[in-house]
Design an enzyme around this catalytic site. Structure first.
Site, PDB file in Angstrom:
ATOM      1  N   ASP A  36       0.818  -1.220   0.000  1.00 48.13           N
ATOM      2  CA  ASP A  36       0.000   0.000   0.000  1.00 48.13           C
ATOM      3  C   ASP A  36       0.853   1.272   0.000  1.00 48.13           C
ATOM      4  O   ASP A  36       0.625   2.187   0.807  1.00 48.13           O
ATOM      5  CB  ASP A  36      -0.931   0.026   1.212  1.00 48.13           C
ATOM      6  CG  ASP A  36      -1.676  -1.285   1.415  1.00 48.13           C
ATOM      7  OD1 ASP A  36      -1.959  -1.956   0.413  1.00 48.13           O
ATOM      8  OD2 ASP A  36      -1.970  -1.624   2.580  1.00 48.13           O
ATOM      9  N   GLU A 206     -10.837  -1.105  -4.173  1.00 45.09           N
ATOM     10  CA  GLU A 206     -10.158  -0.503  -3.026  1.00 45.09           C
ATOM     11  C   GLU A 206      -8.959   0.308  -3.505  1.00 45.09           C
ATOM     12  O   GLU A 206      -8.664   0.369  -4.703  1.00 45.09           O
ATOM     13  CB  GLU A 206      -9.714  -1.588  -2.041  1.00 45.09           C
ATOM     14  CG  GLU A 206      -8.680  -2.564  -2.581  1.00 45.09           C
ATOM     15  CD  GLU A 206      -8.331  -3.679  -1.601  1.00 45.09           C
ATOM     16  OE1 GLU A 206      -9.066  -3.866  -0.612  1.00 45.09           O
ATOM     17  OE2 GLU A 206      -7.311  -4.365  -1.836  1.00 45.09           O
ATOM     18  N   ARG A 297       4.722  -8.340   0.295  1.00 43.76           N
ATOM     19  CA  ARG A 297       4.599  -7.451  -0.860  1.00 43.76           C
ATOM     20  C   ARG A 297       5.678  -6.368  -0.783  1.00 43.76           C
ATOM     21  O   ARG A 297       5.998  -5.862   0.294  1.00 43.76           O
ATOM     22  CB  ARG A 297       3.209  -6.830  -0.895  1.00 43.76           C
ATOM     23  CG  ARG A 297       2.108  -7.844  -1.184  1.00 43.76           C
ATOM     24  CD  ARG A 297       0.725  -7.251  -1.047  1.00 43.76           C
ATOM     25  NE  ARG A 297       0.433  -6.918   0.344  1.00 43.76           N
ATOM     26  CZ  ARG A 297      -0.738  -6.434   0.750  1.00 43.76           C
ATOM     27  NH1 ARG A 297      -1.711  -6.230  -0.117  1.00 43.76           N
ATOM     28  NH2 ARG A 297      -0.940  -6.156   2.027  1.00 43.76           N
TER      29      ARG A 297
END
Length: 329
Positions: A36, A206, A297
């Protein structure tokens, strides 16, 4: 005589300019807990925020390559039970001369039902200290589950865009006008995951991210389940009219999909080079061919180019780790 003295100096200056112009970096920028990502450039520094799960951190450096070794500082942590944990997706935005960090947080453990969006109040620099300001609450849904908030500007007006569940129980995008950096009006449903590429494993919209190019306004977003290699980017284009009306936007996708061993590229953001001429795309991906929603990630950065019309994004694909990416100038 003076020219002969100046010549070596001018040569060094010229060579320095060539070196600077040729500076590159290689991905990833953050190898673990790079989920993110959000980046801004301000006053000589690039700032990076990512999901760390336990607190809000920010790192800065004078180049993208230097961010790899930059030590992040914790700008906020919280022991309040309703917002202590599962800290996700921090973003820093400048509003009325002050920097604000928006982030998602909730309960401890695996219960994600308490996820809500909160805001921290900072100062004149993203590196300043922050204090808790409050929870972001739409007037018509003051305690709705909400994640992944961002700030959109259209014609000088501010809007907050985030992910929440629609009446159809689909994780969707909502938009609400902002009267200031911490106060929302009534929210409206902006986008539901109705297309097949938005519904792989689980229907999801999202991670909205505003993109502005030559007078055109977009919202990129992430679609499908993150535990899937089909997690990818979609795009909403604003066509004029009421900003909070879904009919004022056109949806297309998927635009940025798994490639070069990078799976589930998404939850991205955009920032401009210091000279304002190049847009960069910062996003996360995973080496897990099944996709991932966890700390494995990593953060990736690469230029975003545009087609000949000057406004339509030419996304390309996630770049190979071996690629030399030009530093923003």
């Amino acid at each position: 005589m003076r020219l002969s003295i100046l010549a070596p100096i001018l040569s060094v200056i010229s060579l320095s300019g060539i070196v600077d112009a040729a500076a590159t970096f290689k991905n990833p920028i953050k190898s673990y807990d790079g989920s993110d990502p959000h980046m801004v450039y301000d006053n000589g520094y690039f700032y990076l925020l990512t999901t760390t799960w336990t607190n809000v951190q920010i790192a800065r450096a004078t180049s993208i390559n230097a961010l790899k070794s930059a030590s992040p500082k914790v700008v906020y942590s919280d022991s309040t039970s309703t917002r202590c944990c599962n800290v996700w997706a921090p973003e820093v935005h400048k509003i009325s001369g002050k920097w604000w960090i928006y982030y998602t947080a909730g309960l401890s453990g695996s219960d994600l039902g308490g996820q809500r969006i909160h805001v921290l109040e900072g100062g004149s620099s993203p590196w300043d200290s922050y204090k808790y300001k409050g929870q972001l609450k739409a007037t018509n849904a003051p305690d709705a589950w909400s994640i992944d908030g961002t700030v959109l500007t259209v014609n000088g007006a501010l809007y907050f865009v985030y992910s929440s569940f629609s009446p159809n129980n689909l994780q969707s995008l909502y938009i609400a006008p902002m009267s200031n950096a911490y106060t929302l009006g009534s929210r409206s449903l902006l986008s539901e995951p109705t297309n097949s590429w938005e519904r792989v494993s689980t229907p999801v919209n999202e991670g909205p991210a505003p993109l502005y190019k030559n007078g055109v306004t977009y919202l990129a977003f992430s679609a499908s389940f993150c535990w899937s290699p089909s997690y990818s980017l979609g795009l909403l284009k604003y066509n004029g009219g009421t900003v909070t009306s879904a009919s004022s936007w056109t949806k297309t996708g998927p635009h940025f999909t798994s490639a070069n061993g990078h799976y589930g590229p998404g939850h991205n953001g955009f920032f401009n080079s210091p000279d304002g001429l190049t847009t960069y795309n910062v996003y996360h991906a995973t080496a897990n061919s099944n996709g991932a929603c966890d700390g494995n990630r990593y953060t990736m950065v690469q230029p975003l180019y545009f087609h000949s019309d000057g406004v339509t994004p030419n996304w390309g694909v996630p770049r190979a780790f071996s690629d030399n990416i030009p530093e923003p100038l």
